[in-house]
Design a protein around this motif. Structure first.
Motif, mmCIF file in Angstrom:
data_model
loop_
_atom_site.group_PDB
_atom_site.id
_atom_site.type_symbol
_atom_site.label_atom_id
_atom_site.label_comp_id
_atom_site.label_asym_id
_atom_site.label_seq_id
_atom_site.Cartn_x
_atom_site.Cartn_y
_atom_site.Cartn_z
ATOM 1 N N GLU A 17 5.195 -5.062 2.584
ATOM 2 C CA GLU A 17 5.903 -4.617 3.148
ATOM 3 C C GLU A 17 5.076 -3.123 3.902
ATOM 4 N N GLY A 18 5.538 -2.555 5.054
ATOM 5 C CA GLY A 18 4.403 -1.926 6.085
ATOM 6 C C GLY A 18 4.558 -0.159 4.486
ATOM 7 N N ILE A 19 3.696 0.248 4.837
ATOM 8 C CA ILE A 19 3.366 1.421 3.994
ATOM 9 C C ILE A 19 3.259 2.668 5.017
ATOM 10 N N HIS A 20 4.016 3.847 5.046
ATOM 11 C CA HIS A 20 3.331 4.860 5.658
ATOM 12 C C HIS A 20 3.728 5.806 5.172
ATOM 13 N N VAL A 21 2.341 7.127 4.518
ATOM 14 C CA VAL A 21 2.637 8.147 4.382
ATOM 15 C C VAL A 21 1.884 9.016 5.407
ATOM 16 N N VAL A 22 2.924 10.383 4.722
ATOM 17 C CA VAL A 22 2.155 11.539 6.188
ATOM 18 C C VAL A 22 2.422 12.720 5.106
ATOM 19 N N ILE A 29 -1.164 10.384 6.651
ATOM 20 C CA ILE A 29 -3.148 10.383 5.666
ATOM 21 C C ILE A 29 -3.010 8.525 5.536
ATOM 22 N N TYR A 30 -1.983 7.817 5.504
ATOM 23 C CA TYR A 30 -2.120 6.596 4.957
ATOM 24 C C TYR A 30 -1.420 5.923 5.368
ATOM 25 N N TYR A 31 -1.608 4.638 5.871
ATOM 26 C CA TYR A 31 -0.791 3.756 7.374
ATOM 27 C C TYR A 31 -1.340 2.018 7.041
ATOM 28 N N ASN A 32 -1.039 1.366 6.220
ATOM 29 C CA ASN A 32 -1.413 0.388 5.872
ATOM 30 C C ASN A 32 -1.800 -1.201 6.740
ATOM 31 N N LYS A 33 -2.310 -2.486 6.793
ATOM 32 C CA LYS A 33 -2.532 -3.336 7.722
ATOM 33 C C LYS A 33 -0.807 -3.217 7.804
ATOM 34 N N THR A 63 12.452 8.659 10.819
ATOM 35 C CA THR A 63 13.162 9.134 9.209
ATOM 36 C C THR A 63 12.191 10.331 8.060
ATOM 37 N N LEU A 64 10.933 9.827 8.693
ATOM 38 C CA LEU A 64 9.968 9.964 8.371
ATOM 39 C C LEU A 64 9.374 11.536 8.574
ATOM 40 N N MET A 65 9.931 12.048 9.476
ATOM 41 C CA MET A 65 9.670 13.207 9.769
ATOM 42 C C MET A 65 10.827 13.813 9.587
ATOM 43 N N ALA A 107 5.756 12.970 2.729
ATOM 44 C CA ALA A 107 6.815 11.491 2.271
ATOM 45 C C ALA A 107 6.517 10.271 2.726
ATOM 46 N N ILE A 108 6.598 9.517 2.233
ATOM 47 C CA ILE A 108 6.108 8.119 2.285
ATOM 48 C C ILE A 108 7.468 6.899 2.802
#
Length: 452
Positions: A17-22, A29-33, A63-65, A107-108
């Motif tokens: 799964e893709g993981i994106h953190v702001v 601040i985080y963005y996985n492979k 959705t993150l924002m 937000a994750i």
């Protein structure tokens, strides 16, 4: 970075799964492979930047924002969008705000890449529609068999074809449910209108909703104005294959469609009146599905205004000869051969076997043998060796060959053992249960299950 942080970093970076953190300012601040691969971006293009800086069309719709701004959680939201390099992406996202005290500090987003699956589903639907336009449509004359059980269900289906009511068709895998569904449509008052079949088990519910009801531009990120299958099938029939695979919330929406006669495309406030006859199929006992929570009771009652129970092949073994002869004739024409029949030994084995895969398994068995036999020959035991390894006496040391699934193989052994002990005890349930060391109730269930 300490040891624990290193372990977590390695774990998250290798998730599918893709993981994106702001952070609280909306900067990544985080963005996985997996997320980088899905969105076609490099991590250095993303880290330290806000979403709309590298995904311009996401401004106001991310959705993150929105989770960051409103402290709102989003679950299984479909998003369709393009990156700044023109790559199109379809994902299903769950987005969670991180709240400490009364402040949202981050937000994750957890995203599943559905881009290829969406394309594949659309291609499959297009191919299936094109194939159905070219192929001969099934009617009741194509349902082979004269046993009382099959004739009774055919008679019910003929009556169903003259009605507009919903129909539920229950039957094991390979028993011929779609044959009945097509026959009901093409023998009925809607025969000149569309017949659209969709395999509910093959499509995730998040995509299935849009495929059934349609979408409107702006309804969600990347959505386009697109008719759903119900609108395409107006005045015709929709076949919902394996309808129990739908999530309960989607079953609820379909129930509303059946009751009210209109649909609401995803993201739209407008309703569209439709006139569609629904035929649904199940390959598991409806009563068990209701108990397990996989099938809503009210949805089941609305679908099963008319119910057809397609018997398994083991329940109508008197039809095996006629069906087998039909397949031999079919493959004679297809393979330019002149096979006459089966040997008596093979006929006996065919009658002994329980055919867990039903007519589909019988057809595949005949096809395999017909490819091996020479012209004019009788199909003898050697053309069915793999099959008869399992068909043979289960009390001997028969070996598992992979011709059946492990569950089907074990059920064959269980049936054989119960049959032997049951007959030895003169079909006395109490003595049989005692010898097998199971309860009477359990034995009675198994006797019913194996049609003994």
């Amino acid at each position: 970075m300490n040891k624990i942080e290193g372990i977590l970093e390695n774990l998250i970076n290798n998730l599918k799964e893709g993981i994106h953190v702001v952070d609280s300012k909306g900067k990544t601040i985080y963005y996985n492979k997996s997320m980088a691969t899905m969105e076609g971006l490099k991590r250095e293009e993303v880290l330290g930047k806000k979403v709309y800086e590298y995904l311009k069309e996401m401004e106001g719709t991310s959705t993150l924002m929105n989770a960051l701004k409103n402290g709102e959680e989003f679950k299984d939201v479909v998003q369709q969008y393009s990156n700044n390099h023109g790559k199109n992406i379809t994902s299903i996202n769950t987005t969670i705000p991180v709240i400490i005290g009364d402040k949202t500090v981050a937000a994750i987003e957890i995203a599943r890449d559905m881009t290829q699956l969406k394309k594949l589903n659309e291609k499959i639907c297009m191919l299936e529609s094109a194939m159905k336009e070219k192929e001969n449509n099934y009617t009741f004359k194509d349902i082979i068999g004269n046993s009382p059980k099959i004739r009774n269900e055919i008679n019910k289906a003929v009556k169903a074809s003259l009605s507009n009511s919903s129909v539920l068709i229950y039957g094991e895998t390979g028993s011929g449910k779609e044959l009945f569904a097509q026959s009901i449509h093409y023998n009925g008052i809607r025969k000149d209108k569309p017949f659209i079949a969709i395999n509910c088990a093959a499509i995730p519910s998040a995509l299935l909703e849009g495929m059934l009801f349609g979408t409107v531009k702006g309804g969600f990120t990347g959505a386009e104005n697109k008719k759903g299958l119900f609108e395409e099938a107006h005045r015709g029939t929709v076949l919902l294959d394996e309808v129990n695979s739908m999530e309960p919330y989607l079953q609820s929406k379909l129930l509303r469609v059946l009751q009210d006669g209109y649909i609401r495309p995803v993201g739209s406030n407008k309703i569209i009146d439709i006139d569609v006859r629904v035929i649904a199929t199940l390959n598991e006992e409806p009563e068990n599905l209701i108990k397990e929570g996989k099938l809503r009771k009210d949805f089941y009652y609305r679908l099963s205004v008319m119910r057809i129970d397609v018997p398994s092949l083991r329940e109508r073994k008197e039809d095996i000869k006629e069906i087998t002869e039909y397949f031999i004739s079919y493959y004679n024409r297809l393979l330019s051969k002149n096979v006459k029949n089966l040997s008596e030994e093979v006929w006996d084995k065919f009658q002994q076997y329980n055919w867990p895969g039903n007519i589909r398994e019988l057809k595949n068995t005949i096809e395999a043998a017909m490819n091996m036999v020479d012209d004019g020959e009788i199909l003898t035991k050697e053309f069915f060796e793999n099959k008869f390894t399992i068909v043979g006496d289960m009390n001997n040391d028969s070996k598992f060959t992979g011709d059946l699934s492990l569950n089907d193989y074990l059920e064959e052994i269980e049936r054989s053992v119960i049959t032997k002990i049951y007959k030895k005890n003169g079909e006395n349930i109490t003595r049989t249960a005692e010898e097998l060391k199971i309860s009477r109730q359990n034995l009675q269930y198994k006797l019913k299950k194996y049609n003994l």
